[in-house]
Design a protein around this motif. Structure first.
Motif, mmCIF file in Angstrom:
data_model
loop_
_atom_site.group_PDB
_atom_site.id
_atom_site.type_symbol
_atom_site.label_atom_id
_atom_site.label_comp_id
_atom_site.label_asym_id
_atom_site.label_seq_id
_atom_site.Cartn_x
_atom_site.Cartn_y
_atom_site.Cartn_z
ATOM 1 N N PRO A 17 0.775 -1.227 0.000
ATOM 2 C CA PRO A 17 0.000 0.000 0.000
ATOM 3 C C PRO A 17 0.806 1.277 0.000
ATOM 4 N N PRO A 18 1.029 1.914 -1.156
ATOM 5 C CA PRO A 18 1.666 3.204 -1.215
ATOM 6 C C PRO A 18 0.676 4.329 -1.360
ATOM 7 N N ILE A 187 -9.648 -7.450 6.268
ATOM 8 C CA ILE A 187 -9.901 -6.588 5.114
ATOM 9 C C ILE A 187 -11.343 -6.717 4.614
ATOM 10 N N GLY A 188 -12.203 -7.291 5.451
ATOM 11 C CA GLY A 188 -13.618 -7.328 5.104
ATOM 12 C C GLY A 188 -14.190 -5.954 4.798
ATOM 13 N N PRO A 189 -13.874 -4.909 5.615
ATOM 14 C CA PRO A 189 -14.394 -3.566 5.309
ATOM 15 C C PRO A 189 -13.944 -3.035 3.948
ATOM 16 N N ILE A 190 -12.750 -3.447 3.497
ATOM 17 C CA ILE A 190 -12.274 -3.022 2.178
ATOM 18 C C ILE A 190 -13.138 -3.658 1.090
ATOM 19 N N PHE A 191 -13.450 -4.939 1.247
ATOM 20 C CA PHE A 191 -14.315 -5.613 0.280
ATOM 21 C C PHE A 191 -15.683 -4.925 0.209
ATOM 22 N N LYS A 192 -16.204 -4.555 1.371
ATOM 23 C CA LYS A 192 -17.506 -3.887 1.398
ATOM 24 C C LYS A 192 -17.434 -2.544 0.680
ATOM 25 N N ALA A 193 -16.318 -1.819 0.874
ATOM 26 C CA ALA A 193 -16.162 -0.529 0.203
ATOM 27 C C ALA A 193 -16.081 -0.702 -1.308
ATOM 28 N N VAL A 194 -15.418 -1.773 -1.751
ATOM 29 C CA VAL A 194 -15.320 -2.048 -3.185
ATOM 30 C C VAL A 194 -16.698 -2.338 -3.772
ATOM 31 N N ASN A 195 -17.459 -3.196 -3.111
ATOM 32 C CA ASN A 195 -18.783 -3.554 -3.632
ATOM 33 C C ASN A 195 -19.777 -2.401 -3.553
ATOM 34 N N ALA A 196 -19.455 -1.392 -2.727
ATOM 35 C CA ALA A 196 -20.347 -0.242 -2.591
ATOM 36 C C ALA A 196 -20.074 0.842 -3.640
ATOM 37 N N MET A 197 -19.078 0.649 -4.496
ATOM 38 C CA MET A 197 -18.749 1.654 -5.510
ATOM 39 C C MET A 197 -19.918 1.869 -6.460
ATOM 40 N N ASP A 198 -20.145 3.123 -6.839
ATOM 41 C CA ASP A 198 -21.148 3.394 -7.859
ATOM 42 C C ASP A 198 -20.532 3.191 -9.248
ATOM 43 N N ASN A 199 -21.321 3.416 -10.291
ATOM 44 C CA ASN A 199 -20.850 3.144 -11.651
ATOM 45 C C ASN A 199 -19.601 3.944 -12.010
ATOM 46 N N PRO A 252 -12.288 6.188 4.091
ATOM 47 C CA PRO A 252 -11.710 6.145 5.444
ATOM 48 C C PRO A 252 -11.132 4.780 5.782
ATOM 49 N N GLN A 253 -11.715 3.711 5.206
ATOM 50 C CA GLN A 253 -11.193 2.367 5.476
ATOM 51 C C GLN A 253 -9.777 2.211 4.908
ATOM 52 N N ALA A 254 -9.572 2.691 3.664
ATOM 53 C CA ALA A 254 -8.261 2.569 3.035
ATOM 54 C C ALA A 254 -7.235 3.426 3.754
ATOM 55 N N ALA A 255 -7.611 4.665 4.112
ATOM 56 C CA ALA A 255 -6.680 5.545 4.812
ATOM 57 C C ALA A 255 -6.287 4.959 6.164
ATOM 58 N N ALA A 256 -7.263 4.400 6.865
ATOM 59 C CA ALA A 256 -6.983 3.818 8.174
ATOM 60 C C ALA A 256 -6.064 2.617 8.053
ATOM 61 N N MET A 257 -6.274 1.795 7.010
ATOM 62 C CA MET A 257 -5.429 0.631 6.829
ATOM 63 C C MET A 257 -3.996 1.039 6.531
ATOM 64 N N SER A 261 -0.885 0.121 8.933
ATOM 65 C CA SER A 261 0.192 -0.732 8.440
ATOM 66 C C SER A 261 1.561 -0.082 8.662
ATOM 67 N N VAL A 262 1.641 1.238 8.466
ATOM 68 C CA VAL A 262 2.900 1.946 8.713
ATOM 69 C C VAL A 262 3.232 1.932 10.200
ATOM 70 N N THR A 263 2.257 2.287 11.033
ATOM 71 C CA THR A 263 2.478 2.359 12.476
ATOM 72 C C THR A 263 2.860 1.007 13.061
ATOM 73 N N ASN A 264 2.148 -0.041 12.655
ATOM 74 C CA ASN A 264 2.437 -1.365 13.195
ATOM 75 C C ASN A 264 3.796 -1.887 12.749
ATOM 76 N N SER A 265 4.183 -1.563 11.507
ATOM 77 C CA SER A 265 5.493 -1.986 11.032
ATOM 78 C C SER A 265 6.597 -1.295 11.819
ATOM 79 N N ALA A 266 6.448 0.016 12.038
ATOM 80 C CA ALA A 266 7.438 0.743 12.830
ATOM 81 C C ALA A 266 7.478 0.215 14.266
ATOM 82 N N ARG A 267 6.301 -0.098 14.822
ATOM 83 C CA ARG A 267 6.253 -0.622 16.186
ATOM 84 C C ARG A 267 6.949 -1.986 16.280
ATOM 85 N N ALA A 268 6.794 -2.811 15.255
ATOM 86 C CA ALA A 268 7.460 -4.111 15.271
ATOM 87 C C ALA A 268 8.982 -3.950 15.311
ATOM 88 N N VAL A 269 9.489 -2.941 14.612
ATOM 89 C CA VAL A 269 10.929 -2.678 14.624
ATOM 90 C C VAL A 269 11.382 -2.195 15.994
#
Length: 310
Positions: A17-18, A187-199, A252-257, A261-269
């Motif tokens: 995710p960039p 990533i269930g919320p991401i799938f829901k956001a994808v299926n909620a896209m309009d045309n 908001p789901q994508a931004a939060a993810m 992901s950045v915060t958790n990766s830094a925390r793991a280090v």
């Protein structure tokens, strides 16, 4: 199409995710050009006293036949406490069934009739160029037709989204180094956001996906060759951002993810640096090098982060 295959088609789009641009705003201090062939990919070192974490940044897709020297990674793993890998993703069976049930166009409409003529023509052209038949996607919503086409193209071109990580995992196993992920996401919320896209959003997402496919057809091998010798400047010129995050820009789901992901990766280090010795970590280059990414966060916390050297 099976639930597993559909799940993979979308998660491959998510990949690494960039930021939602083709060329990311990587700081110039991180853009390293290596002069020695076969030295191996770039490694960053984060140190705290007698502890260090050696970080390998990886590409979103990588040719399965691309050769790269693993000597430096093997040396880093020798005697390491842990191998830290990117966060795992999962979703519930209910979300997967919902995804499957809503992937088709309403009223058994045909994709050709649902898309503007110019977009469908481009879709056909990209598929033809890649040598991938699109008959099976004829009644899919644009976002799913694009996701499935992209997955088939990657398979056709022998481009893998996990080849490098699998290699490092194998090397860790040979060295007796335990492996743990930086986190786990639903990533269930991401799938829901994808299926909620309009045309309109679905058509825009298909355009982003076709851009990504064309980009990979031309540039993925060039990025991989540069990555193999630590030439980050060349990698940057041939690097493409996450298609799905472009599709979900403003979500908001994508931004939060992304933030998580950045915060958790830094925390793991930082957690690994609390134990004497060394740890090896493998993260997407996007998470490492974007402004506000893992390396920026670690420097902001006062850790010594060294740039790659020959």
């Amino acid at each position: 199409m099976s639930l597993k295959a559909l799940f993979l088609a979308l998660t491959v789009m998510l990949a690494l995710p960039p930021m939602a641009v083709a060329q990311e705003a990587w700081p110039e201090t991180e853009v390293v050009v290596r002069g020695k062939a076969a030295v191996g990919p770039a490694l960053w070192r984060v140190t705290k006293g007698d502890s260090q974490v050696i970080i390998l940044g990886i590409l979103p897709v990588f040719p399965k036949k691309q050769v790269w020297s693993t000597k430096r990674v093997e040396g880093a793993l020798r005697g390491a406490n842990w191998l830290i890998t990117p966060a795992d993703s999962s979703t519930g069976i209910g979300d997967m069934w919902m995804m499957m049930s809503k992937k088709g166009l309403p009223n058994r409409q045909n994709l050709k009739d649902a898309l503007p003529p110019e977009l469908y023509a481009r879709y056909e052209t990209t598929a033809r160029r890649a040598g991938v038949p699109i008959k099976d996607f004829a009644r899919d919503k644009p976002v799913w037709a694009g996701a499935r086409l992209r997955r088939e193209v990657l398979q056709k071109l022998a481009l893998s989204d996990d080849a490098t990580l699998s290699t490092v995992r194998r090397l860790a196993g040979q060295a007796g180094v335990p492996v743990k992920s930086a986190g786990r996401y639903d990533i269930g919320p991401i799938f829901k956001a994808v299926n909620a896209m309009d045309n309109r959003a679905g058509q825009d997402c298909l355009r982003y996906t076709l851009d990504d496919i064309d980009f990979n057809l031309d540039r993925a091998p060039l990025a991989a060759k540069a990555w193999a010798v630590g030439d980050i400047a060349t990698v940057r010129r041939h690097y493409q951002g996450s298609t799905l995050l472009k599709c979900l820009s403003g979500s908001p789901q994508a931004a939060a993810m992304m933030d998580r992901s950045v915060t958790n990766s830094a925390r793991a280090v930082t957690t690994a640096l609390n134990k004497p010795g060394k740890t090896v970590a493998v993260f997407p280059l996007a998470l490492l090098l974007r402004k506000g990414g893992v390396l920026d966060q670690l420097r902001a916390q006062g850790y010594d982060v060294s740039n790659p050297r020959d």
